[in-house]
Design a protein around this motif. Sequence first.
Motif, PDB file in Angstrom:
ATOM      1  N   TYR A   1     -53.229 -26.111 -26.818  1.00 42.77           N
ATOM      2  CA  TYR A   1     -54.414 -25.697 -27.587  1.00 42.77           C
ATOM      3  C   TYR A   1     -54.045 -25.546 -29.044  1.00 42.77           C
ATOM      4  O   TYR A   1     -54.610 -26.183 -29.899  1.00 42.77           O
TER       5      TYR A   1
ATOM      6  N   ILE B   1     -44.501 -26.309 -28.533  1.00 44.50           N
ATOM      7  CA  ILE B   1     -44.273 -25.091 -29.324  1.00 44.50           C
ATOM      8  C   ILE B   1     -42.871 -25.093 -29.934  1.00 44.50           C
ATOM      9  O   ILE B   1     -42.706 -24.841 -31.128  1.00 44.50           O
TER      10      ILE B   1
ATOM     11  N   ASP C   1     -32.907 -29.132 -24.309  1.00 43.19           N
ATOM     12  CA  ASP C   1     -34.070 -29.521 -23.506  1.00 43.19           C
ATOM     13  C   ASP C   1     -33.620 -30.643 -22.596  1.00 43.19           C
ATOM     14  O   ASP C   1     -32.961 -31.583 -23.059  1.00 43.19           O
TER      15      ASP C   1
ATOM     16  N   THR D   1     -41.028 -15.771 -26.824  1.00 41.02           N
ATOM     17  CA  THR D   1     -42.494 -15.786 -26.846  1.00 41.02           C
ATOM     18  C   THR D   1     -43.007 -16.706 -25.745  1.00 41.02           C
ATOM     19  O   THR D   1     -44.147 -17.152 -25.789  1.00 41.02           O
TER      20      THR D   1
HETATM   21  P1  NAD Z   1     -44.372 -27.855 -23.201  1.00 40.60           P
HETATM   22  O1  NAD Z   1     -44.580 -28.256 -21.788  1.00 40.60           O
HETATM   23  O2  NAD Z   1     -44.957 -28.707 -24.296  1.00 40.60           O
HETATM   24  O3  NAD Z   1     -42.800 -27.755 -23.506  1.00 40.60           O
HETATM   25  C1  NAD Z   1     -41.879 -27.138 -22.664  1.00 40.60           C
HETATM   26  C2  NAD Z   1     -40.534 -27.813 -22.907  1.00 40.60           C
HETATM   27  O4  NAD Z   1     -39.542 -27.085 -22.183  1.00 40.60           O
HETATM   28  C3  NAD Z   1     -40.488 -29.267 -22.425  1.00 40.60           C
HETATM   29  O5  NAD Z   1     -40.009 -30.105 -23.443  1.00 40.60           O
HETATM   30  C4  NAD Z   1     -39.507 -29.208 -21.246  1.00 40.60           C
HETATM   31  O6  NAD Z   1     -38.750 -30.405 -21.092  1.00 40.60           O
HETATM   32  C5  NAD Z   1     -38.637 -28.033 -21.663  1.00 40.60           C
HETATM   33  N1  NAD Z   1     -37.847 -27.459 -20.577  1.00 40.60           N
HETATM   34  C6  NAD Z   1     -38.082 -27.450 -19.245  1.00 40.60           C
HETATM   35  N2  NAD Z   1     -37.060 -26.861 -18.597  1.00 40.60           N
HETATM   36  C7  NAD Z   1     -36.159 -26.499 -19.536  1.00 40.60           C
HETATM   37  C8  NAD Z   1     -34.884 -25.861 -19.506  1.00 40.60           C
HETATM   38  N3  NAD Z   1     -34.337 -25.487 -18.353  1.00 40.60           N
HETATM   39  N4  NAD Z   1     -34.241 -25.639 -20.665  1.00 40.60           N
HETATM   40  C9  NAD Z   1     -34.792 -26.038 -21.848  1.00 40.60           C
HETATM   41  N5  NAD Z   1     -35.973 -26.650 -21.945  1.00 40.60           N
HETATM   42  C10 NAD Z   1     -36.659 -26.863 -20.809  1.00 40.60           C
HETATM   43  O7  NAD Z   1     -44.862 -26.363 -23.312  1.00 40.60           O
HETATM   44  P2  NAD Z   1     -45.322 -25.583 -24.634  1.00 40.60           P
HETATM   45  O8  NAD Z   1     -46.774 -25.808 -24.866  1.00 40.60           O
HETATM   46  O9  NAD Z   1     -44.359 -25.859 -25.729  1.00 40.60           O
HETATM   47  O10 NAD Z   1     -45.162 -24.070 -24.121  1.00 40.60           O
HETATM   48  C11 NAD Z   1     -43.891 -23.505 -23.829  1.00 40.60           C
HETATM   49  C12 NAD Z   1     -44.076 -22.194 -23.112  1.00 40.60           C
HETATM   50  O11 NAD Z   1     -44.664 -21.255 -24.010  1.00 40.60           O
HETATM   51  C13 NAD Z   1     -45.087 -22.276 -21.951  1.00 40.60           C
HETATM   52  O12 NAD Z   1     -44.464 -22.623 -20.758  1.00 40.60           O
HETATM   53  C14 NAD Z   1     -45.663 -20.893 -21.902  1.00 40.60           C
HETATM   54  O13 NAD Z   1     -44.974 -20.167 -20.905  1.00 40.60           O
HETATM   55  C15 NAD Z   1     -45.351 -20.285 -23.266  1.00 40.60           C
HETATM   56  N6  NAD Z   1     -46.556 -19.899 -24.003  1.00 40.60           N
HETATM   57  C16 NAD Z   1     -46.650 -18.638 -24.495  1.00 40.60           C
HETATM   58  C17 NAD Z   1     -47.776 -18.239 -25.197  1.00 40.60           C
HETATM   59  C18 NAD Z   1     -47.913 -16.855 -25.782  1.00 40.60           C
HETATM   60  O14 NAD Z   1     -49.024 -16.471 -26.180  1.00 40.60           O
HETATM   61  N7  NAD Z   1     -46.858 -16.070 -25.882  1.00 40.60           N
HETATM   62  C19 NAD Z   1     -48.810 -19.152 -25.400  1.00 40.60           C
HETATM   63  C20 NAD Z   1     -48.676 -20.451 -24.895  1.00 40.60           C
HETATM   64  C21 NAD Z   1     -47.550 -20.822 -24.201  1.00 40.60           C
END
Ligand code: NAD
Length: 336
Positions: free
Chosen positions: A102, A157, A176, A234
């Motif tokens: 988003y 993120i 990653d 986060t």
């Molecule tokens: P995304 O799916 O775009 O990216 C996640 C990344 O993590 C991917 O590139 C994946 O390959 C990698 N990954 C998977 N396993 C891993 C590991 N063992 N070690 C390192 N990297 C690994 O997700 P995103 O949109 O970037 O969001 C990331 C996280 O942020 C979400 O899963 C969610 O839990 C969290 N989030 C928090 C908030 C908040 O308000 N605090 C809001 C949105 C998302």
Amino acid sequence: MQVAVFSTKPYDRRFLDAANTAGGMKHRLAYLEAQLSPETAVLARGSGAVCAFVNDQADAAVLDRLAEAGVKLLALRASGFNNVDLAAARRLGITVARVPAYSPEAVAEHTVAIILALNRNIHRAYNRVREGNFALDGLLGFDLKGRTVGVVGTGRIGAAVARIMLGFGCRVLAHDPCPDAATQALGVGYVTVPELLAASDIVTLHCPLTPGTHHLIDAAAVQRMKPGAMLINTSRGAIVDTPAVIAGLKAGHIGQLGLDVYEEEADLFFEDLSGQVLQDDVFARLLTFPNVLVTAHQAFFTAEALTAIAEITIANITAFEATGHAVHEVSTERLA
Ligand code: NAD
């Protein structure tokens, strides 16, 4: 379609109503303040879809009750889906949809806000100045320029955090399992987790919560961190073993800790508990450290992000009603 919206706050209502109106008011949104749980799942009776948030429970017991109530779609107004038993959903014929992206910048910018605030002790300075204490002792920070930032997870993120920190003149390392070519092209070096922990002045977590990342930061990981380093989470609370991090803080090994998520946040966050006695002793201990800054899962909380969450959620529900498939289905992404 009637949609039972759990964990509704006034802001959810405002943005979902706007998106529903813009989409031609196709859905009857039944707003519920209750969190989704085995006890409250029955409130979904008569609704074809349930709309849930990050601390709503969607394990097998809850999904069983939702299926009994006639629910066919679980539309998450979040990107993370660690709270959903996907195998149970598939078994019960419940489609799970989410909002995969988003506003990555909303979360990335909040992450950087925590880094800056912790580094320059803004949380302490704010209180001091209001009390007429203009002394600087204890507020010493460090220049970000030239420091090493370790980004765990360079999806949407993490990649945005890497870009911002490069703008400060930081050296950025990342880990990653699927390195991002665009991030690599900016000069970010991919390394193993132990290498990242050993080299980083700031470690920031942006991987999803999975069995593989549960307690990724445990006592051993804390020991691998550079003495005095800053740790930021986060992403999801359970990526960090909180007692291990508290031990690291007490020993002075962790220099600063910034959290927007906490493993046991479901009983705390998003509610005004200021008139109650805090029952979580681990969380209470965290709040005693001068070098710990906690925000209550607010990284996503920008007008742009809430607009996008509402619009994509309504689009998921509309598409499911029309075709039997949501726009962003977790079930097929993960289990196909
Ligand atoms: P995304 O799916 O775009 O990216 C996640 C990344 O993590 C991917 O590139 C994946 O390959 C990698 N990954 C998977 N396993 C891993 C590991 N063992 N070690 C390192 N990297 C690994 O997700 P995103 O949109 O970037 O969001 C990331 C996280 O942020 C979400 O899963 C969610 O839990 C969290 N989030 C928090 C908030 C908040 O308000 N605090 C809001 C949105 C998302």
